[in-house]
Motif scaffolding. Sequence first.
Motif, PDB file in Angstrom:
ATOM      1  N   SER A 160       0.898  -1.412   0.056  1.00 54.80           N
ATOM      2  CA  SER A 160       0.165   0.000  -0.022  1.00 54.80           C
ATOM      3  C   SER A 160       0.827   1.234   0.025  1.00 54.80           C
ATOM      4  O   SER A 160       0.353   2.385   0.116  1.00 54.80           O
ATOM      5  CB  SER A 160      -0.756  -0.008   1.274  1.00 54.80           C
ATOM      6  N   ASN A 219       0.626   1.316  -5.984  1.00 53.66           N
ATOM      7  CA  ASN A 219      -0.061   0.213  -6.604  1.00 53.66           C
ATOM      8  C   ASN A 219      -0.968   0.665  -7.452  1.00 53.66           C
ATOM      9  O   ASN A 219      -2.418   0.478  -6.998  1.00 53.66           O
ATOM     10  CB  ASN A 219      -0.597  -0.661  -5.358  1.00 53.66           C
ATOM     11  N   THR A 262      -3.378   0.934 -11.126  1.00 53.53           N
ATOM     12  CA  THR A 262      -4.108   0.422 -12.303  1.00 53.53           C
ATOM     13  C   THR A 262      -4.239   1.306 -13.320  1.00 53.53           C
ATOM     14  O   THR A 262      -4.224   2.672 -12.907  1.00 53.53           O
ATOM     15  CB  THR A 262      -5.355  -0.306 -11.838  1.00 53.53           C
ATOM     16  N   ASP A 278      -5.375   4.264  -7.935  1.00 55.83           N
ATOM     17  CA  ASP A 278      -5.032   3.174  -6.920  1.00 55.83           C
ATOM     18  C   ASP A 278      -6.029   2.167  -7.131  1.00 55.83           C
ATOM     19  O   ASP A 278      -7.161   2.032  -7.600  1.00 55.83           O
ATOM     20  CB  ASP A 278      -5.278   3.599  -5.402  1.00 55.83           C
ATOM     21  N   GLN A 279      -5.300   0.809  -7.276  1.00 56.71           N
ATOM     22  CA  GLN A 279      -6.270  -0.308  -7.552  1.00 56.71           C
ATOM     23  C   GLN A 279      -7.336  -0.480  -6.929  1.00 56.71           C
ATOM     24  O   GLN A 279      -8.453  -0.922  -7.337  1.00 56.71           O
ATOM     25  CB  GLN A 279      -5.313  -1.645  -7.323  1.00 56.71           C
ATOM     26  N   LYS A 280      -7.430   0.062  -5.554  1.00 56.88           N
ATOM     27  CA  LYS A 280      -8.936  -0.224  -4.935  1.00 56.88           C
ATOM     28  C   LYS A 280      -9.888   0.871  -5.379  1.00 56.88           C
ATOM     29  O   LYS A 280     -11.009   0.715  -5.065  1.00 56.88           O
ATOM     30  CB  LYS A 280      -8.509   0.184  -3.316  1.00 56.88           C
ATOM     31  N   ASP A 281      -9.585   1.747  -6.388  1.00 57.87           N
ATOM     32  CA  ASP A 281     -10.498   2.805  -6.765  1.00 57.87           C
ATOM     33  C   ASP A 281     -10.562   2.355  -8.443  1.00 57.87           C
ATOM     34  O   ASP A 281     -10.955   3.414  -9.009  1.00 57.87           O
ATOM     35  CB  ASP A 281      -9.844   4.084  -6.795  1.00 57.87           C
ATOM     36  N   ASN A 321     -13.607  10.735  -0.071  1.00 62.23           N
ATOM     37  CA  ASN A 321     -12.295  10.067   0.300  1.00 62.23           C
ATOM     38  C   ASN A 321     -12.005  10.485   1.847  1.00 62.23           C
ATOM     39  O   ASN A 321     -11.052   9.679   2.371  1.00 62.23           O
ATOM     40  CB  ASN A 321     -11.012  10.666  -0.643  1.00 62.23           C
TER      41      ASN A 321
END
Length: 693
Positions: A118, A200, A202, A219-222, A576
């Motif tokens: 992270s 991290n 995308t 960010d990959q979580k988004d 956020n």
Amino acid sequence: MRYIFLFLFSFSFAQQTQKVDFKTVHATLQPNAIEKSISGEVNYQFEVVKAIDTIAIDAIKMDFSNVKINGKTVNFKNSGKALQLFEGFKKGKNTLTFSYKATPKQTLYFIGEPSTGSGQVWTQGQGKYTSHWLPSFDDVNEKVIFNISIKFNDSYTILSNGVLKNRDHKRNGYEKGFTTYNYQMSKPMSSYLVMLAIGNFTKQTAKTKSGTPLEFYLDQKDADKFETTYKYTTQIFDFFEQEIGVKYPWEIYRQVPVRDFLYSGMENTTSTIFAQDFVVDQIGFNDKTYINVNAHELAHQWFGNLITAQSGKHHWLQEGFATYYALLAEKELFGDDHFNWELYEMAERLQQASKTDTIPLLNEKASSLTFYQKGAWALHFLRENIGSENFQKAVKNYLKKYSFQNVNTDDFLNEVKAVSAFDTENFKRIWLEQSGFEVNQALMLLRKNTFMKSYLELVEIQSKPFSEKKTSLENLLKSDAFYPLKEEVVFQLAEVPFEEKEALLKLALDSKNIKVRQAIARIMVEIPTTFQADYESLLGDESYITKEIALGTLWNLFPEKQAEYLNQSKEWIGFNDKNLRILWLTLALMTKDYQNENKVNFYDELLNYSSPNFESSIRQNALTNLLFLNPNDQNILRNLVNATTHHKWQFTLFARNQIRELVKTERHKKYFEEMLPSLNVAEQSQLKRLLEN
């Protein structure tokens, strides 16, 4: 005597660009997230044009080794601020190579825990200077072609300026688990525009009409927020190429959000970094978007990156232009009324600030508001007076003539004079060299727009009795007028007795416009039971701001329904910064007999949000509410002290101000004094300073 020497060295360094021309740099860098350091091998190609005794490269608190010029080891001086070279170079072409290591205190930031996947690493050069992490040039007049290779953990994405030529495991020697990303630029730029970002991430891609590749990162979580975060980006790009009349000057354009960024965004050449808070979902998009910042930073690729102001005095040539062209992009997307409304809001801020802000636009000490928004207004005044076609022609000529060079205000105004008979000297004197804001000239231009004329007329009747303007207000609410008119109607109802305004409030609610309905949420400090159900409908609006206002107001005014409101909103998170979740936890803790068995968990969750585990915007929201709930909890106070050591100045200012207020009481002063021995060195230093003051 020491101060005279420093002044002479500073002066001579400013003259270096006239005698030495640095052409290219190839730097292979390796950030170390554990040490929070960076090391690298650097190769500069430069040309000595005129005789010079000492050549300097800005380098803040760095260690150097293996320094060679033209392949031969040379003596050098490390002043702590610069690498100074005084032998081994010759007139004409030269090569400089060296190794270095730095542990920057600013400009290069390590966020989170890299071992968990992270972590993030990113830079912010403007105003902080790239020379803290890469030996380079604080003088913006030295433009270099930067080619950056970055070696890091291969589970992360690595971004820098220019085109990614390749990535491999073998460059700089094979090391298992590491990858080197090799980026190349083809054109020169100032050092403050060099960047790196590691995270991290995308990616999604697109292409503009002219064929420029676009890269969008999150960010990959988004990963589900690409469409709402980057909405209209391709249209803005295509519009700029058409409106500016000069093709995008670089080979690629990418954008990436990072956590705890210092500002809204930064226009690094080819690679904009922006704040994570602009990553929004479909509901968040209705309240806050990346559109204006997106357009602003993209405009800088021409105004600031292709051409760069020679000094801070001419900074408006970058920020004023980027601000104005962002408005022109919004005009293209949303129309003339929106454009004039944005200009009006700027004018209001400038008029208010002019009461105390006395530094003119053409001054390196001018405020950000002046550089950005007065600069934009100056350009709007100019464009309206010489005509859009002449303005476009002048800008196009200006950019083409000075591409990859440094400019001053007269360079631009000379191009204006070349296409029109406009009195640029008078313009310069009034708009650029005088303080204050030309309110009358601004209003004259705004009144050309029918919507703005109606809005200004509406503002003028603000003080009239409600009975005299009721019909006019009602007609506006029933019309298809642009939302700020209806919003203003609602604001003018704030002090009107409820029974007189009820019908108009219901008309406003029926408009279905999020901003108009939000205005109702803002003005209602009391809610009669006859209007309660109408107001409760705001809880269902597609707006995190409206939900926050409405939930807080209803919870406060109707205690008998507190549990019901909390049950309705228990899954809300919000932006956020977790505005809705933090509000919910706070209200849940304050609600008598509401889920008593879970209150410890609620408190622990809220306390955790105030810790270094989260971004500063989340922490600040949590700390504000926790200090209201329980200002004697030393766990809260400890997290508040930790906040004073954060790299984001806005957050540290908040924390310092909170502590200053708390230590006015003997109890809290004692809490902080007893806490001192258990704090780390940085926390102790900050807290001691606050206690002493």
